[in-house]
Write a protein that holds these residues in place. Sequence first.
Motif, PDB file in Angstrom:
ATOM      1  N   ARG B 180       0.816  -1.223   0.000  1.00 16.13           N
ATOM      2  CA  ARG B 180       0.000   0.000   0.000  1.00 16.13           C
ATOM      3  C   ARG B 180       0.844   1.264   0.000  1.00 16.13           C
ATOM      4  NH1 ARG B 180      -4.968  -0.051   4.012  1.00 16.13           N
ATOM      5  NH2 ARG B 180      -3.934  -1.822   5.001  1.00 16.13           N
ATOM      6  N   THR B 181       2.036   1.148   0.619  1.00 15.84           N
ATOM      7  CA  THR B 181       2.959   2.289   0.545  1.00 15.84           C
ATOM      8  C   THR B 181       4.349   1.775   0.173  1.00 15.84           C
ATOM      9  OG1 THR B 181       3.535   2.098   2.863  1.00 15.84           O
ATOM     10  CG2 THR B 181       1.828   3.701   2.331  1.00 15.84           C
ATOM     11  N   VAL B 182       5.136   2.635  -0.440  1.00 12.40           N
ATOM     12  CA  VAL B 182       6.533   2.281  -0.714  1.00 12.40           C
ATOM     13  C   VAL B 182       7.428   3.361  -0.104  1.00 12.40           C
ATOM     14  CG1 VAL B 182       6.339   0.868  -2.797  1.00 12.40           C
ATOM     15  CG2 VAL B 182       6.345   3.352  -3.012  1.00 12.40           C
ATOM     16  N   SER B 183       8.612   2.927   0.353  1.00 14.53           N
ATOM     17  CA  SER B 183       9.598   3.874   0.879  1.00 14.53           C
ATOM     18  C   SER B 183      10.660   4.072  -0.192  1.00 14.53           C
ATOM     19  CB  SER B 183      10.279   3.307   2.116  1.00 14.53           C
ATOM     20  OG  SER B 183       9.316   3.095   3.102  1.00 14.53           O
ATOM     21  N   LEU B 184      10.850   5.313  -0.561  1.00 14.24           N
ATOM     22  CA  LEU B 184      11.836   5.605  -1.585  1.00 14.24           C
ATOM     23  C   LEU B 184      13.022   6.305  -0.958  1.00 14.24           C
ATOM     24  CD1 LEU B 184      10.755   4.929  -4.441  1.00 14.24           C
ATOM     25  CD2 LEU B 184       8.894   5.888  -3.112  1.00 14.24           C
ATOM     26  N   SER B 185      14.221   5.947  -1.365  1.00 10.53           N
ATOM     27  CA  SER B 185      15.373   6.741  -0.943  1.00 10.53           C
ATOM     28  C   SER B 185      16.273   6.919  -2.152  1.00 10.53           C
ATOM     29  CB  SER B 185      16.111   6.093   0.228  1.00 10.53           C
ATOM     30  OG  SER B 185      16.565   4.841  -0.147  1.00 10.53           O
ATOM     31  N   TRP B 186      16.849   8.078  -2.237  1.00  8.74           N
ATOM     32  CA  TRP B 186      17.675   8.383  -3.402  1.00  8.74           C
ATOM     33  C   TRP B 186      18.831   9.271  -3.003  1.00  8.74           C
ATOM     34  CZ3 TRP B 186      16.713  12.278  -7.854  1.00  8.74           C
ATOM     35  CH2 TRP B 186      17.569  11.975  -8.934  1.00  8.74           C
ATOM     36  N   SER B 187      20.028   8.751  -3.166  1.00  6.98           N
ATOM     37  CA  SER B 187      21.250   9.540  -2.983  1.00  6.98           C
ATOM     38  C   SER B 187      21.982   9.499  -4.315  1.00  6.98           C
ATOM     39  CB  SER B 187      22.130   8.933  -1.889  1.00  6.98           C
ATOM     40  OG  SER B 187      21.387   8.849  -0.690  1.00  6.98           O
ATOM     41  N   PRO B 188      21.715  10.468  -5.176  1.00 13.63           N
ATOM     42  CA  PRO B 188      22.286  10.403  -6.531  1.00 13.63           C
ATOM     43  C   PRO B 188      23.815  10.303  -6.538  1.00 13.63           C
ATOM     44  CG  PRO B 188      20.703  12.232  -6.342  1.00 13.63           C
ATOM     45  CD  PRO B 188      20.907  11.688  -4.962  1.00 13.63           C
ATOM     46  N   GLY B 189      24.478  10.890  -5.523  1.00 11.68           N
ATOM     47  CA  GLY B 189      25.947  10.736  -5.420  1.00 11.68           C
ATOM     48  C   GLY B 189      26.724  11.644  -6.349  1.00 11.68           C
ATOM     49  N   SER B 190      26.307  11.695  -7.615  1.00 10.36           N
ATOM     50  CA  SER B 190      27.034  12.532  -8.569  1.00 10.36           C
ATOM     51  C   SER B 190      26.157  12.857  -9.769  1.00 10.36           C
ATOM     52  CB  SER B 190      28.306  11.820  -9.038  1.00 10.36           C
ATOM     53  OG  SER B 190      27.951  10.610  -9.669  1.00 10.36           O
TER      54      SER B 190
END
Lengths: 182, 335
Positions: B180-190
Amino acid sequence: MTDFIRKLQQRKEKALAFVVDTYMPYVKAIAKKILQHSCGNGAVDECVNDVFLAVWQNSTKFNGDEQEFKKWIGTIAKFKAIDMYRKQKKNETVSLEHTKEQEDYKNGELLYLRKEQKESILIELQTLPDTERELFLMKFYLDLSNGEIAAALGITKSAVENRLYRGKKKLATLPTIKERLE
Amino acid sequence: MNDLQEMLQLNIDDIEPESVTKIEKKRLLHNILNKKKHRFLYYAVAVGLMTFGIGSSVLVLSPTIAAQIPIVQNIVDYFNGETTQFTYFNDYATVIGSIQTSNGVTIEIGDAIYDGTTVTIAFAIESEKEDFGEHPIFGSPIVTNGNVQGSSVTSIKKVTDTTYAGVITVTPELTGGSPRTVSLSWSPGSVWNLETDEIIEGDWSFEFKLKKINVKDILVDYTDTKKDFILNVPSVDITGYTINIPFEIEMPSKYELSNLPYSIEFEVKDEFGNDYEMLTNLAGSTTKHAAKGSYTFANLQSGSDRLTITPKLIHENEEILFDSFIINNPEKSGK
């Protein structure tokens, strides 16, 4: 890479990377030969980009082996480059008025649609046998006159007309061309 | 003989290959995978946007208010005319509005949607100095529920010399169906400029959760067998934003997903003959000779009541057509 054509048709990115790695030097050489002196390096890059995008988007329409694939990509490159050269020549002879931004936007969209339709013609005509392919590409993709085609192929104008007439039946099986013949 | 005739007589079999650098090859590959549109359209759209870009850069002169002002407004609008993906995006998207600056580069997550199968994230980049070329590329992918596996398509458009609008559409591998929910994480880095091979590193790090938008799960229970391939579509999920078709396929024993010569495709048409645009897809093996996955298409076009879906296996000129099945628009049939 073995069987890269099949993998390309399955839209495997590794196969595309292989095709770029293997054929970019060849495609760039064709684009450079036609465009570098007349239109500059920017046009060469744009042409190479367009060729590989067309190959990626139309790979399932290709039918043949590795040798025929080289011919296929080479013919697309040659004709796209000549088309760009002719557009450039046309632009040089027409004095362009400075237009409003909004009008540029609309024209951009129109040009884009026309380009899409031209692309279908380029891809569809590749299914014709070698002997007829170039003649029909000159006629329907480049929109050359029968006189220009005759001069390029070293045959008479009536021979061009005759071949075009005989080829019409085959062409009627190709959807985009059929539309134009009607 | 004139120039044109010489060009037409060029024998492509006699051409000697040119030298091409690794960077050139990488850049070309990236352009194609990002479906970079033809120059005519690209320039035309960029011209339309310049005016806006100048206006916005005036606004962000004060660093204290910069953090609250979006780099780019209505990010997905920049892609209209090229795709039908965003026709209803704004009706369903959640505003994230998270903006971070590191090493002179600001990244904004504008809005996002999770439709039970795919996650779409609209983002923008603004650099103080650097021009990242036409299609900058990020160092690290988006992580969904702790998992980086899946497929994703990134579209980027240059808005001004130092500002970009972009959209990432991800079909993550979601274990346990469709949460029902998703956890998103994003560390593009560069951020990498493919044209100059210059890489700007930074420590941007975004974390947010998305709730699944309303999904009409239409039971289909479709199974068809052609040439010993068994294809099953349990249901079709219609959301206001997308159409998702989950599928399972059992293959004859000589095939497994990794050596399958056919590509699995779906054709989606409505009663007016409109063809629907495929956005992303994903397939993974379940056993040696079976696989499952999903196809995501753009949303139902207004006015259509019925979709005809035809699964296909395509290999060169060979096409294995499965029987078509029909689903009705839940909005209309429900009334």
